[in-house]
Motif scaffolding. Structure first.
Motif, mmCIF file in Angstrom:
data_model
loop_
_atom_site.group_PDB
_atom_site.id
_atom_site.type_symbol
_atom_site.label_atom_id
_atom_site.label_comp_id
_atom_site.label_asym_id
_atom_site.label_seq_id
_atom_site.Cartn_x
_atom_site.Cartn_y
_atom_site.Cartn_z
ATOM 1 N N CYS A 77 0.901 -1.165 0.032
ATOM 2 C CA CYS A 77 -0.007 0.281 0.122
ATOM 3 C C CYS A 77 0.882 1.245 -0.078
ATOM 4 C CB CYS A 77 -0.841 -0.060 1.229
ATOM 5 S SG CYS A 77 -1.954 -1.594 1.251
ATOM 6 N N MET A 78 0.990 1.841 -1.189
ATOM 7 C CA MET A 78 2.215 2.876 -1.177
ATOM 8 C C MET A 78 1.757 4.283 -0.530
ATOM 9 S SD MET A 78 3.707 1.383 -3.380
ATOM 10 C CE MET A 78 5.132 2.391 -3.873
ATOM 11 N N PRO A 79 0.567 4.686 -0.018
ATOM 12 C CA PRO A 79 0.535 5.621 0.925
ATOM 13 C C PRO A 79 1.210 5.284 2.235
ATOM 14 C CG PRO A 79 -1.454 5.352 -0.148
ATOM 15 C CD PRO A 79 -0.588 4.117 -0.641
ATOM 16 N N ASN A 80 1.544 4.047 2.598
ATOM 17 C CA ASN A 80 1.840 3.540 3.965
ATOM 18 C C ASN A 80 3.437 3.979 3.962
ATOM 19 O OD1 ASN A 80 -0.461 2.974 4.773
ATOM 20 N ND2 ASN A 80 -0.105 0.693 4.516
ATOM 21 N N HIS A 81 4.087 4.233 2.960
ATOM 22 C CA HIS A 81 5.686 4.492 2.661
ATOM 23 C C HIS A 81 6.312 5.521 1.959
ATOM 24 C CE1 HIS A 81 5.480 -0.130 3.675
ATOM 25 N NE2 HIS A 81 4.522 -0.226 2.725
ATOM 26 N N VAL A 111 -9.348 1.815 6.328
ATOM 27 C CA VAL A 111 -9.710 2.880 7.123
ATOM 28 C C VAL A 111 -8.860 3.428 8.234
ATOM 29 C CG1 VAL A 111 -11.405 2.244 8.595
ATOM 30 C CG2 VAL A 111 -11.465 4.530 8.010
ATOM 31 N N GLY A 112 -8.469 2.450 9.058
ATOM 32 C CA GLY A 112 -7.476 2.889 9.919
ATOM 33 C C GLY A 112 -6.132 3.049 9.460
ATOM 34 N N ASP A 113 -5.689 2.563 8.654
ATOM 35 C CA ASP A 113 -4.208 2.684 7.986
ATOM 36 C C ASP A 113 -4.234 4.158 7.350
ATOM 37 O OD1 ASP A 113 -3.688 0.286 8.776
ATOM 38 O OD2 ASP A 113 -3.372 -0.437 6.673
ATOM 39 N N PHE A 114 -5.314 4.654 6.679
ATOM 40 C CA PHE A 114 -5.593 6.000 6.360
ATOM 41 C C PHE A 114 -5.300 6.919 7.378
ATOM 42 C CE2 PHE A 114 -8.502 4.508 2.623
ATOM 43 C CZ PHE A 114 -7.243 4.252 1.394
ATOM 44 N N THR A 115 -5.959 6.704 8.455
ATOM 45 C CA THR A 115 -5.757 7.526 9.587
ATOM 46 C C THR A 115 -4.357 7.772 10.169
ATOM 47 O OG1 THR A 115 -8.127 6.992 10.237
ATOM 48 C CG2 THR A 115 -6.608 8.037 11.820
ATOM 49 N N GLY A 118 -2.442 10.070 7.604
ATOM 50 C CA GLY A 118 -2.943 11.233 7.168
ATOM 51 C C GLY A 118 -3.686 11.260 5.914
ATOM 52 N N PHE A 119 -4.402 10.480 5.590
ATOM 53 C CA PHE A 119 -5.178 10.565 4.121
ATOM 54 C C PHE A 119 -6.531 10.464 4.370
ATOM 55 C CE2 PHE A 119 -0.922 9.002 2.825
ATOM 56 C CZ PHE A 119 -0.812 9.649 1.688
ATOM 57 N N ASP A 120 -7.296 11.403 3.789
ATOM 58 C CA ASP A 120 -8.675 11.506 3.799
ATOM 59 C C ASP A 120 -9.025 10.437 2.629
ATOM 60 O OD1 ASP A 120 -11.316 11.714 3.822
ATOM 61 O OD2 ASP A 120 -11.258 13.968 3.482
ATOM 62 N N PRO A 121 -9.746 9.275 2.713
ATOM 63 C CA PRO A 121 -10.071 8.396 1.603
ATOM 64 C C PRO A 121 -10.958 9.246 0.763
ATOM 65 C CG PRO A 121 -10.952 7.522 3.758
ATOM 66 C CD PRO A 121 -9.972 8.676 4.019
ATOM 67 N N GLU A 122 -12.047 9.947 1.226
ATOM 68 C CA GLU A 122 -12.993 10.743 0.548
ATOM 69 C C GLU A 122 -12.362 11.781 -0.452
ATOM 70 O OE1 GLU A 122 -16.193 10.391 0.524
ATOM 71 O OE2 GLU A 122 -15.901 8.727 1.810
ATOM 72 N N SER A 123 -10.785 12.412 -0.174
ATOM 73 C CA SER A 123 -10.472 13.174 -1.161
ATOM 74 C C SER A 123 -9.736 12.375 -2.386
ATOM 75 C CB SER A 123 -9.285 14.000 -0.194
ATOM 76 O OG SER A 123 -8.154 13.099 -0.130
ATOM 77 N N GLY A 124 -9.481 11.226 -2.328
ATOM 78 C CA GLY A 124 -8.840 10.505 -3.449
ATOM 79 C C GLY A 124 -7.309 10.620 -3.334
#
Length: 360
Positions: A77-81, A111-115, A118-124
């Motif tokens: 999951c690229m947003p994690n790295h 959803v927890g990983d987004f938190t 620091g990503f808001d999944p609604e924003s894309g």
């Protein structure tokens, strides 16, 4: 058709993590001995059920205990790295695997990983970050040009090489320009599957959706390929399903309704998808009430469960409805009881697959 495996994995809260990791490795050992072609391992930081946060470490262990099966992140999951860090970890893993590694990439979905990151999944924004991160990694693997690489979500600097002391960016994959890349999609006309078609990457359809939605997945792949003048190859398409085979259909259905399939759906998937507002993914009819999405409904409409003849018939039906695919990915669950699950995986390879040998 080839047989593979996709494990997230799935273990109830309170499980002994050391034991679940060992159990999951032992599954891969059995699958390797049976001749399964590949296995993909998921990544989650905050899912108690899906308790592997570092699939690259898990794969490194499994490489030493298996001989032939190809292993992939399902997905990184690229947003994690930070891309500089993951470029090194993935390149090193590919060097260690020497041809047995596949790099699954994605934008995440838990959803927890987004938190955490620091990503808001609604924003894309996580989707754009993932695409940009992969492109940055491919760029520096090909040409690690010194300088600052700056993005809204990362900053790193590749230093000027100093030959006298061996200072330089040096870690590149075993297979250049990169190991095989796979992306997973679940929603109709998935954006990530368009990307697979555009780039010639491996498309994977995840296990949650009915057959009629799978056909839209290939539409996305083929349309994406057309954008870049490619011809999409159905043999690269992976479709993941919950699969269980027993001597009789009656026994298989009983085992699943009384076993881990029903447990994992009732205690994890249904609450999670309901929490995320995505239970509709499983519905044949969008107007279907949520309370009708039960284990029995899934058994009749999405899961692939039965005797060898029944399972072969279901898989042939799926194949014909979607127009063909190359690899069936059986989903990972705890093998409880182990002897029945080992028997199921054996029947799938030795009795079901030969019945589908004419599919091309």
């Amino acid at each position: 058709m080839e047989l593979g495996y996709f494990t997230m994995p799935l273990h109830p809260p309170g499980s002994n993590i050391a034991q679940t990791l060992e159990d999951d490795i032992e599954q891969l050992v059995v699958l390797d001995e049976l001749g399964y072609s590949e296995a993909w391992i998921g990544e989650h930081f905050t899912s108690v059920w899906e308790n592997i946060p570092a699939p690259d470490l898990f794969i490194a262990n499994a490489l030493g205990r298996t001989k032939n099966i190809r292993l992939g992140t399902g997905v990184t999951c690229m947003p994690n790295h930070n891309p500089f860090m993951i470029a090194h970890r993935i390149a090193q893993l590919d060097q260690m695997a020497q041809g047995r590694f596949m790099w699954g990439v994605g934008s995440g979905g838990f959803v927890g990983d987004f938190t955490v990151f620091g990503f808001d999944p609604e924003s894309g924004e996580h989707r754009g970050m993932a695409r940009d991160s992969v492109e940055t990694i491919l760029k520096i693997w090909n040409n690690p040009e010194p300088g600052v690489y700056e993005h809204k979500f990362w900053r790193f600097e590749i230093p000027e090489p100093v030959e006298d002391v061996g200072l330089a960016f040096h870690m590149k994959p075993y297979r250049m320009p990169h190991p095989p890349i796979g992306v997973a999609g679940v929603s109709p006309k998935s954006e990530t599957l368009y990307l697979a078609g555009e780039r010639g990457w491996i498309p994977m359809s995840i296990n949650l959706v009915p057959v009629h939605q799978l056909a839209t997945h290939w539409d996305a792949v083929s349309e994406g390929a057309a954008r870049t003048g490619r011809i999409a190859d159905r043999s690269t398409w992976r479709i993941a399903r919950e699969v269980y085979v027993a001597e009789t259909t009656e026994q298989a259905r009983e085992d699943m309704l009384q076993g881990v399939f029903a447990r994992d759906f009732n205690r994890y998937f249904k609450p999670l998808l309901s929490h995320m507002g995505q239970l509709g993914l499983m519905k044949n009819d969008p107007d279907m009430p949520d309370e009708e999405v039960t284990a029995e409904y899934l058994l009749d409409n999405i899961w692939v469960v039965g005797s060898p003849d029944e399972v072969a018939d279901i898989l042939r039906y799926i194949y014909e409805q979607v127009g063909g695919f190359g690899v069936l990915l059986a989903m990972g669950h705890e093998w409880q009881p182990k002897d029945k699950w080992t028997r199921s995986m054996t029947l799938l390879m030795e009795e079901v697959l030969p019945k589908l040998a004419d599919l091309d």
